[in-house]
Design a protein around this motif. Structure first.
Motif, PDB file in Angstrom:
ATOM      1  N   LEU A 161      46.696  30.631  40.290  1.00 23.40           N
ATOM      2  CA  LEU A 161      47.119  29.877  41.481  1.00 23.40           C
ATOM      3  C   LEU A 161      48.041  30.729  42.364  1.00 23.40           C
ATOM      4  N   LEU A 162      48.907  31.489  41.725  1.00 26.41           N
ATOM      5  CA  LEU A 162      49.821  32.357  42.476  1.00 26.41           C
ATOM      6  C   LEU A 162      49.033  33.425  43.254  1.00 26.41           C
ATOM      7  N   ARG A 163      48.014  33.967  42.623  1.00 23.11           N
ATOM      8  CA  ARG A 163      47.161  34.963  43.290  1.00 23.11           C
ATOM      9  C   ARG A 163      46.438  34.311  44.469  1.00 23.11           C
ATOM     10  N   TYR A 164      45.926  33.127  44.232  1.00 21.30           N
ATOM     11  CA  TYR A 164      45.142  32.472  45.288  1.00 21.30           C
ATOM     12  C   TYR A 164      46.031  32.038  46.464  1.00 21.30           C
ATOM     13  N   ILE A 165      47.172  31.448  46.162  1.00 18.49           N
ATOM     14  CA  ILE A 165      47.990  30.861  47.226  1.00 18.49           C
ATOM     15  C   ILE A 165      48.880  31.904  47.915  1.00 18.49           C
ATOM     16  N   GLN A 166      49.451  32.808  47.118  1.00 18.31           N
ATOM     17  CA  GLN A 166      50.401  33.777  47.719  1.00 18.31           C
ATOM     18  C   GLN A 166      49.928  35.222  47.647  1.00 18.31           C
ATOM     19  N   ASN A 167      48.735  35.436  47.068  1.00 21.14           N
ATOM     20  CA  ASN A 167      48.198  36.782  46.879  1.00 21.14           C
ATOM     21  C   ASN A 167      49.182  37.707  46.163  1.00 21.14           C
TER      22      ASN A 167
ATOM     23  N   GLY B 259      36.909  32.551  32.738  1.00 18.47           N
ATOM     24  CA  GLY B 259      37.388  33.554  31.780  1.00 18.47           C
ATOM     25  C   GLY B 259      38.312  34.513  32.515  1.00 18.47           C
ATOM     26  N   ASN B 260      39.609  34.365  32.300  1.00 16.23           N
ATOM     27  CA  ASN B 260      40.580  35.180  33.044  1.00 16.23           C
ATOM     28  C   ASN B 260      40.943  36.459  32.267  1.00 16.23           C
ATOM     29  N   LYS B 261      41.619  37.377  32.944  1.00 19.95           N
ATOM     30  CA  LYS B 261      42.066  38.688  32.436  1.00 19.95           C
ATOM     31  C   LYS B 261      40.882  39.637  32.276  1.00 19.95           C
ATOM     32  N   CYS B 262      39.891  39.529  33.165  1.00 14.94           N
ATOM     33  CA  CYS B 262      38.716  40.392  33.055  1.00 14.94           C
ATOM     34  C   CYS B 262      39.025  41.837  33.444  1.00 14.94           C
ATOM     35  N   ASP B 263      40.262  42.107  33.881  1.00 19.08           N
ATOM     36  CA  ASP B 263      40.681  43.507  34.053  1.00 19.08           C
ATOM     37  C   ASP B 263      40.842  44.207  32.703  1.00 19.08           C
ATOM     38  N   LEU B 264      40.957  43.421  31.626  1.00 23.72           N
ATOM     39  CA  LEU B 264      41.165  43.989  30.287  1.00 23.72           C
ATOM     40  C   LEU B 264      39.853  44.036  29.501  1.00 23.72           C
TER      41      LEU B 264
ATOM     42  N   GLU C 262      34.200  34.920  35.649  1.00 21.68           N
ATOM     43  CA  GLU C 262      35.302  35.703  35.104  1.00 21.68           C
ATOM     44  C   GLU C 262      36.206  36.110  36.267  1.00 21.68           C
ATOM     45  N   THR C 263      37.500  36.071  36.004  1.00 19.96           N
ATOM     46  CA  THR C 263      38.482  36.382  37.048  1.00 19.96           C
ATOM     47  C   THR C 263      39.551  37.320  36.498  1.00 19.96           C
ATOM     48  N   SER C 264      40.293  37.901  37.422  1.00 15.30           N
ATOM     49  CA  SER C 264      41.531  38.584  37.069  1.00 15.30           C
ATOM     50  C   SER C 264      42.577  38.208  38.110  1.00 15.30           C
ATOM     51  N   ALA C 265      43.618  37.536  37.659  1.00 14.34           N
ATOM     52  CA  ALA C 265      44.733  37.246  38.575  1.00 14.34           C
ATOM     53  C   ALA C 265      45.458  38.549  38.889  1.00 14.34           C
ATOM     54  N   LYS C 266      45.347  39.527  37.982  1.00 12.66           N
ATOM     55  CA  LYS C 266      46.053  40.798  38.172  1.00 12.66           C
ATOM     56  C   LYS C 266      45.435  41.610  39.307  1.00 12.66           C
ATOM     57  N   ASP C 267      44.101  41.827  39.255  1.00 18.21           N
ATOM     58  CA  ASP C 267      43.490  42.644  40.324  1.00 18.21           C
ATOM     59  C   ASP C 267      42.703  41.802  41.342  1.00 18.21           C
ATOM     60  N   ALA C 268      42.790  40.487  41.210  1.00 18.84           N
ATOM     61  CA  ALA C 268      42.205  39.529  42.172  1.00 18.84           C
ATOM     62  C   ALA C 268      40.693  39.323  42.053  1.00 18.84           C
ATOM     63  N   THR C 269      40.049  39.938  41.081  1.00 20.20           N
ATOM     64  CA  THR C 269      38.608  39.742  40.907  1.00 20.20           C
ATOM     65  C   THR C 269      38.259  38.263  40.772  1.00 20.20           C
ATOM     66  N   GLY C 270      37.329  37.818  41.585  1.00 13.58           N
ATOM     67  CA  GLY C 270      36.755  36.481  41.431  1.00 13.58           C
ATOM     68  C   GLY C 270      37.607  35.313  41.883  1.00 13.58           C
ATOM     69  N   ILE C 271      38.833  35.553  42.297  1.00 17.60           N
ATOM     70  CA  ILE C 271      39.741  34.433  42.565  1.00 17.60           C
ATOM     71  C   ILE C 271      39.358  33.654  43.839  1.00 17.60           C
ATOM     72  N   SER C 272      39.250  34.347  44.965  1.00 14.22           N
ATOM     73  CA  SER C 272      38.925  33.590  46.186  1.00 14.22           C
ATOM     74  C   SER C 272      37.521  33.008  46.075  1.00 14.22           C
ATOM     75  N   GLU C 273      36.610  33.752  45.396  1.00 16.36           N
ATOM     76  CA  GLU C 273      35.234  33.245  45.208  1.00 16.36           C
ATOM     77  C   GLU C 273      35.236  31.951  44.407  1.00 16.36           C
ATOM     78  N   LEU C 274      36.109  31.891  43.401  1.00 16.06           N
ATOM     79  CA  LEU C 274      36.192  30.678  42.569  1.00 16.06           C
ATOM     80  C   LEU C 274      36.544  29.460  43.424  1.00 16.06           C
TER      81      LEU C 274
END
Ligand code: GDP
Ligand code: MG
Length: 171
Positions: A19-25, A117-122, A147-159
């Motif tokens: 949520l933090l990644r999505y709302i505040q990047n 599935g989060n943390k897909c950067d790992l 699959e998403t990564s809040a760390k590198d933003a993968t998949g977040i806005s798409e979700l």
């Protein structure tokens, strides 16, 4: 139009981070702020429609440690995001229980369910394959699997865009 969206899943899977990644990047490796007791709103423009939709995104304040959430949390939710950590198998196994908690407490009959599935950067540490998650998602009638990564933003806005588009079409 506004829609309530709740986020579920074991403690530590990255719900607040998503949520933090999505709302505040933003991403915080530690000292995560709580998003507050209730919800944060985000307007989202729908591509190909001259329209927008407001998502009211509810986060827990840590109550998920007790493995269930209150009926009030689920009340009137039209979408639920069930998050697991791809590097922690137990959190994927818990998804079953979260689906059950949702089905027992949500009052909107055709609630939209997204499995994330989060943390897909790992990837090197992955314990859950996407194919397995896809077949699980089908079996529980989750309409979105990502699959998403809040760390590198993968998949977040798409979700969130996919959730908004599906909710809009259900209208
Ligand atoms: P919550 O308990 O589900 O709300 O999880 P948090 O958002 O508090 O995140 C738990 C921990 O995982 C924190 O240390 C985050 O920095 C970390 N984290 C969250 N998302 C990711 C991600 O996508 N990748 C990595 N590597 N760490 C993450
Ligand atoms: Mg949290």
């Amino acid at each position: 139009m506004q829609k309530k969206v709740v986020i579920l899943g074991d403690s530590g899977v990255g719900k607040t981070s998503i949520l933090l990644r999505y709302i505040q990047n933003k991403f915080e490796g530690s000292n995560l702020p709580t998003l507050g007791a209730s919800f944060k709103s985000q307007m989202i423009q729908l591509p190909n429609e001259n329209d927008q939709i407001k998502l009211n995104l509810w986060d827990t304040a840590g109550q998920e440690k007790f493995k269930s959430l209150t009926r009030m949390y689920y009340q009137d939710a039209e979408a639920a995001i069930i998050v697991y950590d791809i590097t922690f198998r137990e959190s994927f196994d818990s998804a079953k229980n979260w689906i059950e908690d949702l089905r027992n407490n949500a009052n909107v009959p055709d609630i939209l369910v997204a499995m994330v599935g989060n943390k897909c950067d790992l990837t090197d540490e992955a314990e859950v394959a996407l194919e397995e998650a896809i077949s699980f998602a089908r079996s529980v009638k989750a309409e979105i699997i990502k699959e998403t990564s809040a760390k590198d933003a993968t998949g977040i806005s798409e979700l969130f865009l996919e959730i908004a588009q599906k909710l809009y079409k259900k209208q």
